[in-house]
Motif scaffolding. Sequence first.
Motif, PDB file in Angstrom:
ATOM      1  N   VAL A  53       0.824  -1.193   0.000  1.00 28.21           N
ATOM      2  CA  VAL A  53       0.000   0.000   0.000  1.00 28.21           C
ATOM      3  C   VAL A  53       0.866   1.254   0.000  1.00 28.21           C
ATOM      4  O   VAL A  53       0.483   2.282  -0.534  1.00 28.21           O
ATOM      5  CB  VAL A  53      -0.964  -0.042   1.211  1.00 28.21           C
ATOM      6  CG1 VAL A  53      -0.205   0.250   2.481  1.00 28.21           C
ATOM      7  CG2 VAL A  53      -2.118   0.936   1.008  1.00 28.21           C
ATOM      8  N   ARG A  82      -4.695   2.709   3.640  1.00 34.98           N
ATOM      9  CA  ARG A  82      -5.835   2.338   2.798  1.00 34.98           C
ATOM     10  C   ARG A  82      -6.814   3.491   2.683  1.00 34.98           C
ATOM     11  O   ARG A  82      -7.314   3.798   1.586  1.00 34.98           O
ATOM     12  CB  ARG A  82      -6.532   1.108   3.368  1.00 34.98           C
ATOM     13  CG  ARG A  82      -5.718  -0.138   3.169  1.00 34.98           C
ATOM     14  CD  ARG A  82      -6.228  -1.304   4.026  1.00 34.98           C
ATOM     15  NE  ARG A  82      -5.124  -2.122   4.519  1.00 34.98           N
ATOM     16  CZ  ARG A  82      -4.448  -2.944   3.728  1.00 34.98           C
ATOM     17  NH1 ARG A  82      -4.759  -3.057   2.452  1.00 34.98           N
ATOM     18  NH2 ARG A  82      -3.459  -3.651   4.192  1.00 34.98           N
ATOM     19  N   VAL A  83      -7.052   4.145   3.819  1.00 36.46           N
ATOM     20  CA  VAL A  83      -7.973   5.284   3.792  1.00 36.46           C
ATOM     21  C   VAL A  83      -7.437   6.360   2.843  1.00 36.46           C
ATOM     22  O   VAL A  83      -8.171   6.945   2.059  1.00 36.46           O
ATOM     23  CB  VAL A  83      -8.157   5.851   5.214  1.00 36.46           C
ATOM     24  CG1 VAL A  83      -8.945   7.159   5.157  1.00 36.46           C
ATOM     25  CG2 VAL A  83      -8.871   4.838   6.091  1.00 36.46           C
ATOM     26  N   VAL A  91      -5.407   5.984   0.238  1.00 37.14           N
ATOM     27  CA  VAL A  91      -5.530   5.564  -1.163  1.00 37.14           C
ATOM     28  C   VAL A  91      -6.966   5.700  -1.618  1.00 37.14           C
ATOM     29  O   VAL A  91      -7.253   6.286  -2.687  1.00 37.14           O
ATOM     30  CB  VAL A  91      -5.047   4.100  -1.320  1.00 37.14           C
ATOM     31  CG1 VAL A  91      -5.393   3.604  -2.718  1.00 37.14           C
ATOM     32  CG2 VAL A  91      -3.553   4.006  -1.074  1.00 37.14           C
ATOM     33  N   VAL A  92      -7.898   5.212  -0.791  1.00 35.28           N
ATOM     34  CA  VAL A  92      -9.306   5.277  -1.195  1.00 35.28           C
ATOM     35  C   VAL A  92      -9.770   6.724  -1.294  1.00 35.28           C
ATOM     36  O   VAL A  92     -10.435   7.112  -2.261  1.00 35.28           O
ATOM     37  CB  VAL A  92     -10.183   4.492  -0.185  1.00 35.28           C
ATOM     38  CG1 VAL A  92     -11.656   4.754  -0.467  1.00 35.28           C
ATOM     39  CG2 VAL A  92      -9.878   3.006  -0.275  1.00 35.28           C
ATOM     40  N   SER A  93      -9.384   7.543  -0.305  1.00 41.33           N
ATOM     41  CA  SER A  93      -9.855   8.930  -0.329  1.00 41.33           C
ATOM     42  C   SER A  93      -9.226   9.688  -1.502  1.00 41.33           C
ATOM     43  O   SER A  93      -9.886  10.501  -2.156  1.00 41.33           O
ATOM     44  CB  SER A  93      -9.521   9.624   0.986  1.00 41.33           C
ATOM     45  OG  SER A  93      -8.150   9.977   1.039  1.00 41.33           O
ATOM     46  N   VAL A 139      -8.206   8.419  -4.460  1.00 42.44           N
ATOM     47  CA  VAL A 139      -8.847   8.004  -5.715  1.00 42.44           C
ATOM     48  C   VAL A 139     -10.280   8.519  -5.785  1.00 42.44           C
ATOM     49  O   VAL A 139     -10.719   9.074  -6.797  1.00 42.44           O
ATOM     50  CB  VAL A 139      -8.797   6.470  -5.852  1.00 42.44           C
ATOM     51  CG1 VAL A 139      -9.596   6.030  -7.064  1.00 42.44           C
ATOM     52  CG2 VAL A 139      -7.354   5.999  -5.949  1.00 42.44           C
ATOM     53  N   SER A 140     -11.018   8.365  -4.668  1.00 42.11           N
ATOM     54  CA  SER A 140     -12.429   8.765  -4.720  1.00 42.11           C
ATOM     55  C   SER A 140     -12.546  10.274  -4.847  1.00 42.11           C
ATOM     56  O   SER A 140     -13.400  10.775  -5.569  1.00 42.11           O
ATOM     57  CB  SER A 140     -13.167   8.265  -3.484  1.00 42.11           C
ATOM     58  OG  SER A 140     -12.771   9.014  -2.354  1.00 42.11           O
ATOM     59  N   ASN A 141     -11.660  11.023  -4.192  1.00 41.79           N
ATOM     60  CA  ASN A 141     -11.671  12.480  -4.321  1.00 41.79           C
ATOM     61  C   ASN A 141     -11.531  12.894  -5.786  1.00 41.79           C
ATOM     62  O   ASN A 141     -12.320  13.686  -6.320  1.00 41.79           O
ATOM     63  CB  ASN A 141     -10.500  13.062  -3.524  1.00 41.79           C
ATOM     64  CG  ASN A 141     -10.979  13.855  -2.317  1.00 41.79           C
ATOM     65  OD1 ASN A 141     -12.155  13.727  -1.938  1.00 41.79           O
ATOM     66  ND2 ASN A 141     -10.103  14.627  -1.719  1.00 41.79           N
TER      67      ASN A 141
END
Lengths: 242, 110
Positions: free
Chosen positions: A15, B55-56, B58-60, B62-64
């Motif tokens: 990650v 993870r948060v 990466v997700v934030s 990409v989603s942003n």
Amino acid sequence: MSSLSRLLRPRARRVDVLVAALLALLGFALAVQVRSTQSDGLLTSARQEDLVQILDELNNRSDRLRQEVASLSATKQRLTTGSGASTAALAEARRRTQLLGVLAGTVAATGPGVLVRITDPKTQVSASVLLDALEELRNAGAEAVQLEGTASDGRVTAVRVVAQTALVDDRAGIVVDGVSLAAPYRFTVVGDPSTLAGAMAIPGGVEDAVRQQGGAAEVIRSQRVRVGALRPLTPPRYARPE
Amino acid sequence: MIPAVALVMGVVLGLVLHPTVPAGLQPYLPIAVVAALDAVFGAIRAQLDGIFDDRVFVVSFVSNVLVAALVVFLGDQLGVGGQLSTGVVVVLGIRIFTNTAAIRRHLFHA
């Protein structure tokens, strides 16, 4: 500070690679965007409707400018061809007026020619003799002719001789276009001097005829004679230019 | 350390390669960059708060980016693309300011 150092501490989980990749992507996109904004200026960053508006404005402006170009070039063409044509037409008209004026006797003419002086001590030289002389001169290429004589009031008077000129016998001399003239007569003729003089001198011609009537015809050649008598221009009553 | 190096590497790559932005991406790239910046500042703040999660992040991130681009795309389809992208930039700008304020408080206690 410890948490920040933990953020910057090297780690090698999957990650973390993803995070690094995302940040690299962000840096890349940032640089590219800044670069393209700087290099391409307003248009690439403009939105579609803005672009449409800009395009509309440009189209309107180019339409207006094109119309202006068209009207200006039409004006230019009108001015150049118009003024050129009218100037040329004016010059041509003036030239023709001058040429026709010589023929019609409305303008004075000058050039090489002869002076034909006819004396008539016995008052025997008739209009027909002068008419013969005139015909002879015309045949020899006379371009402008005037006939001088002594008018009834004693002054020397010149009459322009044109196509309509009439020579009529009178008691004391002749009447030319309504003007009474008496000897001595003098033709002033513009034309080729030697041809005109030769025409006067042919055997049985003008000089002989005048001599038979007891007079004398004297021809003087000149490089410059002036036919100054004018004739008023009378507009034709019936004939109309076509 | 690695993320900072990666960021610098990305900037250098962008400057060196000097690619042209595809026409289809041109309206979205600036918004996406601002959204990503927002995610990055949020991550720094979370790190300082001690609640950072890879993870948060990466997700934030990409989603942003995706949401910002989607909003702008929707705005373009609806004919209010200009206004919506302004709105997105304003909102993200406010968030960036808030995050930097929090970071500042953490770092300088002021």
